[in-house]
Design an enzyme around this catalytic site. Structure first.
Site, PDB file in Angstrom:
ATOM      1  N   SER A  32       0.807  -1.261   0.119  1.00 29.47           N
ATOM      2  CA  SER A  32      -0.103   0.050   0.072  1.00 29.47           C
ATOM      3  C   SER A  32       0.881   1.388   0.031  1.00 29.47           C
ATOM      4  O   SER A  32       0.298   2.398  -0.411  1.00 29.47           O
ATOM      5  CB  SER A  32      -0.979  -0.062   1.292  1.00 29.47           C
ATOM      6  OG  SER A  32      -0.067  -0.084   2.509  1.00 29.47           O
ATOM      7  N   THR A  33       2.131   1.135   0.416  1.00 28.11           N
ATOM      8  CA  THR A  33       3.066   2.316   0.249  1.00 28.11           C
ATOM      9  C   THR A  33       3.476   2.458  -1.121  1.00 28.11           C
ATOM     10  O   THR A  33       3.621   3.634  -1.960  1.00 28.11           O
ATOM     11  CB  THR A  33       4.328   1.985   1.424  1.00 28.11           C
ATOM     12  OG1 THR A  33       3.481   1.743   2.619  1.00 28.11           O
ATOM     13  CG2 THR A  33       4.857   3.589   1.574  1.00 28.11           C
ATOM     14  N   ASP A  85      10.377   0.732  -2.597  1.00 32.03           N
ATOM     15  CA  ASP A  85       9.557  -0.309  -1.909  1.00 32.03           C
ATOM     16  C   ASP A  85       9.096  -0.042  -0.405  1.00 32.03           C
ATOM     17  O   ASP A  85       9.989   0.859  -0.003  1.00 32.03           O
ATOM     18  CB  ASP A  85      10.188  -1.668  -2.117  1.00 32.03           C
ATOM     19  CG  ASP A  85       9.389  -2.882  -2.082  1.00 32.03           C
ATOM     20  OD1 ASP A  85       8.188  -2.608  -1.772  1.00 32.03           O
ATOM     21  OD2 ASP A  85       9.851  -4.240  -2.430  1.00 32.03           O
ATOM     22  N   ALA A  87       8.310  -1.583   3.389  1.00 34.07           N
ATOM     23  CA  ALA A  87       8.667  -2.580   4.367  1.00 34.07           C
ATOM     24  C   ALA A  87       7.706  -2.469   5.603  1.00 34.07           C
ATOM     25  O   ALA A  87       7.058  -1.736   5.915  1.00 34.07           O
ATOM     26  CB  ALA A  87      10.056  -2.104   4.967  1.00 34.07           C
ATOM     27  N   LYS A  98      10.347  -7.515   5.395  1.00 37.15           N
ATOM     28  CA  LYS A  98       9.460  -7.314   4.169  1.00 37.15           C
ATOM     29  C   LYS A  98       8.733  -8.449   3.943  1.00 37.15           C
ATOM     30  O   LYS A  98       9.088  -9.815   4.537  1.00 37.15           O
ATOM     31  CB  LYS A  98      10.215  -7.059   3.019  1.00 37.15           C
ATOM     32  CG  LYS A  98      10.751  -5.353   3.160  1.00 37.15           C
ATOM     33  CD  LYS A  98      11.367  -5.054   1.945  1.00 37.15           C
ATOM     34  CE  LYS A  98      10.817  -5.220   0.631  1.00 37.15           C
ATOM     35  NZ  LYS A  98       9.341  -4.845   0.679  1.00 37.15           N
ATOM     36  N   GLY A 100       5.175  -8.729   4.093  1.00 37.75           N
ATOM     37  CA  GLY A 100       3.718  -8.829   4.632  1.00 37.75           C
ATOM     38  C   GLY A 100       2.828  -8.859   3.584  1.00 37.75           C
ATOM     39  O   GLY A 100       1.635  -9.428   3.598  1.00 37.75           O
ATOM     40  N   GLU A 107      10.641  -9.346  -4.397  1.00 40.53           N
ATOM     41  CA  GLU A 107      11.303  -7.890  -3.952  1.00 40.53           C
ATOM     42  C   GLU A 107      12.728  -8.174  -3.941  1.00 40.53           C
ATOM     43  O   GLU A 107      13.593  -7.271  -4.062  1.00 40.53           O
ATOM     44  CB  GLU A 107      10.573  -7.724  -2.561  1.00 40.53           C
ATOM     45  CG  GLU A 107       9.169  -7.163  -3.067  1.00 40.53           C
ATOM     46  CD  GLU A 107       8.537  -6.941  -1.665  1.00 40.53           C
ATOM     47  OE1 GLU A 107       7.395  -6.164  -1.782  1.00 40.53           O
ATOM     48  OE2 GLU A 107       8.667  -7.713  -0.655  1.00 40.53           O
TER      49      GLU A 107
HETATM   50  C1  5RP Z   1       5.254  -6.768   0.391  1.00 40.11           C
HETATM   51  C2  5RP Z   1       5.956  -6.229   1.349  1.00 40.11           C
HETATM   52  C3  5RP Z   1       5.569  -4.539   1.611  1.00 40.11           C
HETATM   53  O1  5RP Z   1       6.558  -3.736   1.307  1.00 40.11           O
HETATM   54  C4  5RP Z   1       5.143  -4.509   3.027  1.00 40.11           C
HETATM   55  O2  5RP Z   1       4.556  -5.522   3.524  1.00 40.11           O
HETATM   56  C5  5RP Z   1       4.771  -3.220   3.240  1.00 40.11           C
HETATM   57  O3  5RP Z   1       3.508  -2.986   2.879  1.00 40.11           O
HETATM   58  P1  5RP Z   1       2.743  -1.817   2.941  1.00 40.11           P
HETATM   59  O4  5RP Z   1       3.246  -0.789   2.384  1.00 40.11           O
HETATM   60  O5  5RP Z   1       1.285  -2.279   2.520  1.00 40.11           O
HETATM   61  O6  5RP Z   1       2.397  -1.480   4.730  1.00 40.11           O
HETATM   62  O7  5RP Z   1       7.073  -6.191   1.767  1.00 40.11           O
HETATM   63  O8  5RP Z   1       5.648  -8.049   0.266  1.00 40.11           O
END
Ligand code: 5RP
Length: 228
Positions: A32-33, A85, A87, A98, A100, A107
């Protein structure tokens, strides 16, 4: 946009895309980021920026194509100038957890060929020690129970990631074991042990990889953490 985390993510993404210049090859993250960074790059492309990109997930690839960001296959590049990216956790040495969003293997492949690796997070992701967020470990479905047992012997409590009542499958058709380790004071050592287990495709430690972490706050400020 009232949610402070969403705001922080968008602010961090807006700052990070300033590092992208004409002619660069760019890695696009997942989550989402990273979504906001891809949107921002899409806008820059609409305004005439020329870049080529590789995405870290099917989802990000689709989004980038919708935004007319030119995508390039690995066969045509050796290196990426910049990757942006997200995290799940960032410690004081800029080691990361990373995965999630389930894209950790792709990645890490993309990060491994990146000259300048930018991580974007909101304030909630910056921690003293990693480990509050369970470590995602991507494993081969064949014999995953053996990996699960080895991880337990290491002191972790693995949990199969599920989706719609079935094990979640990554873009690479692997499972993910989300592993609670408690506080992790030595991520390099834990990474060494986890990645040595046969059947582990990749773990969610991104140690010593980020060049900078852009932290966005809900108030609209950013701060940049650089690896010591
Ligand atoms: C995906 C990841 C994402 O960068 C990590 O989970 C952060 O996610 P978000 O920006 O939604 O909080 O590693 O595999």
């Amino acid at each position: 946009m009232d949610n402070p985390a969403v705001n922080g993510k968008k602010i961090a993404a807006g700052k990070a895309i300033e590092y992208i210049k004409n002619g660069m090859t760019v890695g696009l993250g997942t989550g989402s980021t990273a979504y906001w960074a891809i949107q921002g790059i899409g806008e820059m492309v609409r305004n005439g920026l020329s870049v080529r990109a590789i995405a870290t997930s099917i989802q990000s690839d689709q989004l980038a194509r919708e935004l007319n960001i030119p995508m390039v296959p690995f066969s045509e590049i050796d290196q990426l100038d910049v990757t942006i990216d997200g995290a799940d956790e960032v410690d004081q040495q800029l080691n990361l957890i990373k995965g999630g969003g389930g894209a950790l293997l792709r990645e890490k492949i993309v990060a491994s060929i990146t000259k300048f690796y930018i991580i974007i997070v909101d304030e909630s992701k910056v921690v003293k020690h990693l480990g509050q967020f369970p470590l995602p470990v991507e494993v081969a479905p064949f014999g995953w129970e053996i990996v699960d047992r080895r991880l337990r012997q290491m002191g972790a409590v693995p949990k199969m990631r599920m989706k719609d009542g079935q094990p979640y499958l990554t873009d690479n058709q692997h499972y993910i074991l989300d592993c609670a380790f408690g506080e992790i004071k030595n991520p390099e050592k834990v990474h060494e042990e986890v990645s040595a287990i046969t059947g582990v495709m990749e773990d969610g430690f991104f140690n010593n990889m980020a060049n900078i972490v852009v932290v966005g706050s809900a108030s609209g400020d950013t701060r940049i953490l650089a690896r010591p």
